[in-house]
Enzyme design. Structure first.
Site: not given
Ligand code: DLZ
Length: 156
Positions: A64-65, A95, A120, A134
């Site tokens: 997400f970051e 999520h 990407f 992969r």
């Molecule tokens: C929280 C979370 C979960 C459960 N799974 C993953 C994942 O499989 N791959 C990934 O890159 N990040 C995951 N995250 C973390 C979120 O990307 C993010 O860092 C948190 O929600 C904080 O914003």
């Protein structure tokens, strides 16, 4: 080995990459996978003639970051292309769809609105085995493919 979907490439036919600068923004979630993607991308860039001092690594906590990390790095205008590297595994998060969609949309926005191409390289897999396959396994390394895209877009 290349993946089934990616056209084969000739390293000698890629655009000239010497002197170009690349940033790898790497998510620390599923680190084993993202590290392999990062290594695959870096190996290809160096094979294509990029100087290792012209490749910079940046780390963010999760996929997400990547949106914010890539925004800051791409807006610095210090790089010819940025590669966003992450690994989302469905089994590990409820999520999955939301995060995957948000990252795809966020990176797409950066490409639509910014001057620096952002590639990407975020795996979205059902399980860890798919991710292994992969990121240097039986389906090749998506990091390599992302590096090829980065080189091509840096010459766009
Ligand atoms: C929280 C979370 C979960 C459960 N799974 C993953 C994942 O499989 N791959 C990934 O890159 N990040 C995951 N995250 C973390 C979120 O990307 C993010 O860092 C948190 O929600 C904080 O914003």
């Amino acid at each position: 080995m290349s993946s089934a979907n990616h056209p084969s490439y000739d390293i000698n036919k890629l655009p000239v990459s010497k002197g170009k600068r690349f940033a790898l923004v790497v998510s620390e979630w599923n680190e084993k996978i993202t590290k392999s993607l990062q290594e695959g991308a870096k190996k290809l860039l160096i094979e294509a003639g990029v100087n290792s001092k012209d490749i910079e690594d940046f780390f963010v906590p999760g996929s997400f970051e990547l949106i914010h990390g890539c925004k800051i790095v791409s807006e610095s205008l210090e790089f010819d292309a940025v590669i966003a590297i992450g690994s989302l595994i469905r089994g590990e998060t409820d999520h999955f769809e939301f995060v995957a969609q948000a990252v795809a949309n966020g990176i797409a926005d950066l490409n639509a609105n910014g001057k620096t191409p952002v590639i990407f390289c975020v795996l979205t897999d059902d399980d860890i085995q798919q991710s292994i396959d992969r990121s240097g396994g039986q389906y090749g390394n998506k990091g390599t493919e992302a590096a090829i895209a980065a080189i091509k877009m840096s010459n766009f």
